[in-house]
Design a protein around this motif. Structure first.
Motif, PDB file in Angstrom:
ATOM      1  N   ILE A  84      40.971  40.419  35.491  1.00 22.24           N
ATOM      2  CA  ILE A  84      40.697  41.021  36.845  1.00 22.24           C
ATOM      3  C   ILE A  84      39.373  40.070  37.264  1.00 22.24           C
ATOM      4  N   ALA A  85      38.577  39.356  36.186  1.00 21.75           N
ATOM      5  CA  ALA A  85      37.592  38.607  36.603  1.00 21.75           C
ATOM      6  C   ALA A  85      38.250  37.125  37.134  1.00 21.75           C
ATOM      7  N   ILE A  86      39.359  36.750  36.678  1.00 22.35           N
ATOM      8  CA  ILE A  86      40.088  35.668  36.960  1.00 22.35           C
ATOM      9  C   ILE A  86      40.504  35.703  38.481  1.00 22.35           C
ATOM     10  N   LEU A  87      41.000  36.891  38.880  1.00 22.73           N
ATOM     11  CA  LEU A  87      41.564  37.174  40.299  1.00 22.73           C
ATOM     12  C   LEU A  87      40.595  37.314  41.134  1.00 22.73           C
ATOM     13  N   LEU A  88      39.145  37.878  40.724  1.00 28.13           N
ATOM     14  CA  LEU A  88      38.143  38.088  41.457  1.00 28.13           C
ATOM     15  C   LEU A  88      37.487  36.634  41.787  1.00 28.13           C
ATOM     16  N   SER A  89      37.389  35.656  40.882  1.00 25.13           N
ATOM     17  CA  SER A  89      36.899  34.253  41.100  1.00 25.13           C
ATOM     18  C   SER A  89      38.072  33.584  42.025  1.00 25.13           C
ATOM     19  N   ALA A  90      39.263  33.889  41.895  1.00 26.48           N
ATOM     20  CA  ALA A  90      40.103  33.378  42.886  1.00 26.48           C
ATOM     21  C   ALA A  90      39.711  33.849  44.353  1.00 26.48           C
ATOM     22  N   VAL A 135      30.407  31.253  38.271  1.00 24.90           N
ATOM     23  CA  VAL A 135      30.751  32.500  38.728  1.00 24.90           C
ATOM     24  C   VAL A 135      31.814  32.966  37.878  1.00 24.90           C
ATOM     25  N   GLY A 136      32.621  32.340  37.323  1.00 24.42           N
ATOM     26  CA  GLY A 136      33.991  32.875  36.520  1.00 24.42           C
ATOM     27  C   GLY A 136      33.174  33.692  35.311  1.00 24.42           C
TER      28      GLY A 136
END
Ligand SMILES: Nc1ncnc2c1ncn2[C@@H]1O[C@H](COP(=O)(O)OP(=O)(O)OP(=O)(O)O)[C@@H](O)[C@H]1O
Ligand SMILES: [Mg+2]
Lengths: 263, 293
Positions: free
Chosen positions: B67-73, B45-46
């Protein structure tokens, strides 16, 4: 001020443990709750602190009032924020954390706000913790762990501390030291104390008022002086007969059994 | 010698990525006793999140990757709150099956959106070779090692110094006692899943950058996470790091020195795992119970 009005507690929907228990802890006082094993003392404290839920227990009747407001449906975390802190039976220090980290965990609800201010006060009650500050809590002695458990409560600056059998498994000298400090905490900081004990003699020495419970109900209450004068109490809880001598364990047991059966 | 250095650096790089994924697994296990079989899918997903931010939205990497990292969190938290929270108190095997279900679901959703073929990953990490001790090594691998180290350092400080981090360790130690201090278990769980989503996203992005593509098959790394965490001891954070490095190096050496037709690089970690568990049943760093009354 804490009031329990006729509370009933049931575990797992079937086990009825508290059967209409009422008591009152006035602000700034030390109130002792005595009773034999399985009487429901710890359950009473958990009913106040909101720690029944993880054990599948529930207050099904009556009410728990804190300064006039009902707190019986609150989560444990909210009860702590209201100023009530339970020191659980068996010390329950975080074994893999250091003494310092344990104290910081106690300080959690304040977000670290008065950590620096409270630390010296904690050490003034329990100087030994200062020497053990960086050590893993699991390797402290039983007495040191109890000191840590009480200090963790102090770090939250609660209005009321509930102590569940702080004397459990400790040597007599240590117990006296701990009780002296409980008294000091109460008189110096004005912290209200609800003290659960099996050691009736010591508890009566520090308490302003005493409740005695048996199988989920309060059976007797009064000031320590009143209870000391009560022959039953001397027999059952202080283990003394009329002449003031210690009775043999077997006789006490026999009495307790008879008393249970009667209530 | 040059070969050895190259294999070592690739081993450390993939070991660091494994360690990131394993760390999330360990955190979830420590705080809620849930064995998360979807950890490999989090990594996938990340990787796709970063792909979307860079290839579709067209953001520069220093904005798109965070942003991708925050969305994955956030996805991690959503899975915890939406699904696993309702499993509290259910038998452990049901909880495990639910995480298996989550892993299948994630794969299906990503397959629907992105198709089943791997996609070329935007080329945002430099990968020219540099000289390390006389060997030519891709700079992307060095960057992967560096970023993993930074993240581990930050998390270590978080767990040692911050009050939220100490609260998480307190919950792992004694849940009810932690509740008695006013620590909210629900919050701790949410944070654990958020960190798990975050570390997996960093791992997935680094992995996709090194491979040069992102596909559904990178979730297979989830299988290797088990030898990693079991090797390190299910509940140990340093164990996850050491386990990751050991497995990464083993795979790399086995792939480089043993005949490739044997396919030993996949099997080697499991062989070593069995050998180590024979000697140390709780893994290399598993919690030794402190008993003192
Ligand atoms: N989680 C639970 N589920 C069912 N029954 C329980 C549970 N916890 C306690 N009980 C029962 O409730 C009764 C009172 O328990 P409690 O722990 O409150 O007693 P206590 O007065 O604190 O005893 P002790 O002095 O031994 O600590 C006991 O009979 C116990 O078996
Ligand atoms: Mg008890």
């Amino acid at each position: 001020m804490l009031q329990l009005n006729n509370i009933e507690v049931i575990y797992s929907d079937v086990v009825l443990v508290l059967k209409g228990l009422s008591l009152e802890v006035p602000k700034g006082k030390i109130v002792a709750l005595l009773g034999s094993n399985g009487a429901g003392k710890s359950t009473t404290l958990k009913a106040i602190s909101g720690l029944l839920k993880p054990e599948d227990g529930e207050v099904t009747d009556g009410d728990v009032l804190w300064n006039g407001q009902s707190i019986k449906h609150l989560d444990a975390a909210d009860v702590v924020r209201k100023g009530i802190f339970q020191v659980m039976e068996g010390r329950r220090v975080f074994k893999h954390l250091t003494v310092e980290e344990n104290l910081r965990a106690g300080n959690y609800t304040s977000g670290g706000n008065w950590y620096a201010e409270e630390l010296p006060r904690v050490f003034s009650y329990f100087p030994r913790l200062k020497d053990r500050f960086g050590q893993t809590a699991g390797y402290l002695s039983g007495g040191e762990q109890q000191m840590l458990a009480i200090s963790r409560a102090l770090m939250a600056r609660p209005e009321m501390i509930m102590l569940d059998e702080p004397s459990l498994g400790l040597a007599p000298l240590l117990v006296e030291d701990i009780f002296r400090n409980i008294k000091r905490i109460n008189s110096e900081r004005g912290t209200t104390i609800l003290l659960v004990e099996q050691n009736a003699r010591l508890a009566m020495e520090v308490a302003d008022y005493v409740y005695i419970m048996e199988s989920g109900r309060v059976v007797l209450s009064g000031s320590p002086a009143q209870l000391n004068a009560n022959a039953d109490v001397r027999e059952f809880y202080l283990g003394l007969n009329e002449v003031g001598k210690r009775k043999s364990y077997r006789e006490v047991k026999h009495y307790k059994r008879r008393k249970r059966w009667l209530s | 010698m040059e070969n050895f250095i190259q294999l070592t650096i690739s081993g450390i790089a993939s070991g660091a990525i494994l360690a990131l994924v394993a760390l999330g697994f360990v955190l979830i296990f420590k705080s809620s006793d849930v064995i998360n079989f979807a950890q490999g899918e989090f990594l996938m997903v990340g990787g796709y999140m970063t792909y979307v931010m860079l290839a579709w939205v067209g953001l520069p990497w220093f904005i798109g990757v965070p942003i991708a990292i925050l969305l994955s969190a956030a996805i991690g938290v959503a899975i915890e709150q939406g699904i696993l929270r309702h499993m509290i108190g259910e038998p452990i095997i049901s909880v495990i099956m639910v995480t298996v279900g989550v892993s299948i679901l994630l794969r299906a959703i990503l397959g629907l959106i992105f198709g089943n073929a791997p996609l070329a990953f935007p080329d945002f990490v430099p990968n020219y070779p540099v000289n390390v001790l006389g060997a030519r090594v891709g700079v992307d691998k060095l960057l992967a090692i560096l970023f993993s180290l930074l993240l581990f350092g930050a998390l270590t400080i978080f767990f040692r110094r911050s009050s939220e981090g100490i609260a998480m360790r307190a919950v792992a130690d004694d849940q009810q006692a932690a509740m008695s201090m006013g620590i909210s278990i629900k919050k701790v769980w949410a944070v654990a899943w958020a960190i798990a989503g975050m570390t997996a996203a960093v791992g997935g992005t680094l992995l996709a950058a090194i491979i040069g593509g992102v596909g559904l098959d990178i979730a297979h790394i989830g299988l290797i996470v088990f030898p990693v965490v079991i090797l390190g001891g299910l509940d140990s954070i340093p164990g996850a790091v050491v386990g990751g490095l050991v497995v990464g190096l083993l795979q790399s050496y086995a792939g480089g020195y043993l005949p490739p037709q044997l396919g030993l690089s996949e099997v080697a970690p499991f062989v070593v795992l069995v050998l180590i568990l024979l000697v140390k049943p709780y893994g290399l760093f598993g919690t030794t119970r402190i008993e003192r009354v």
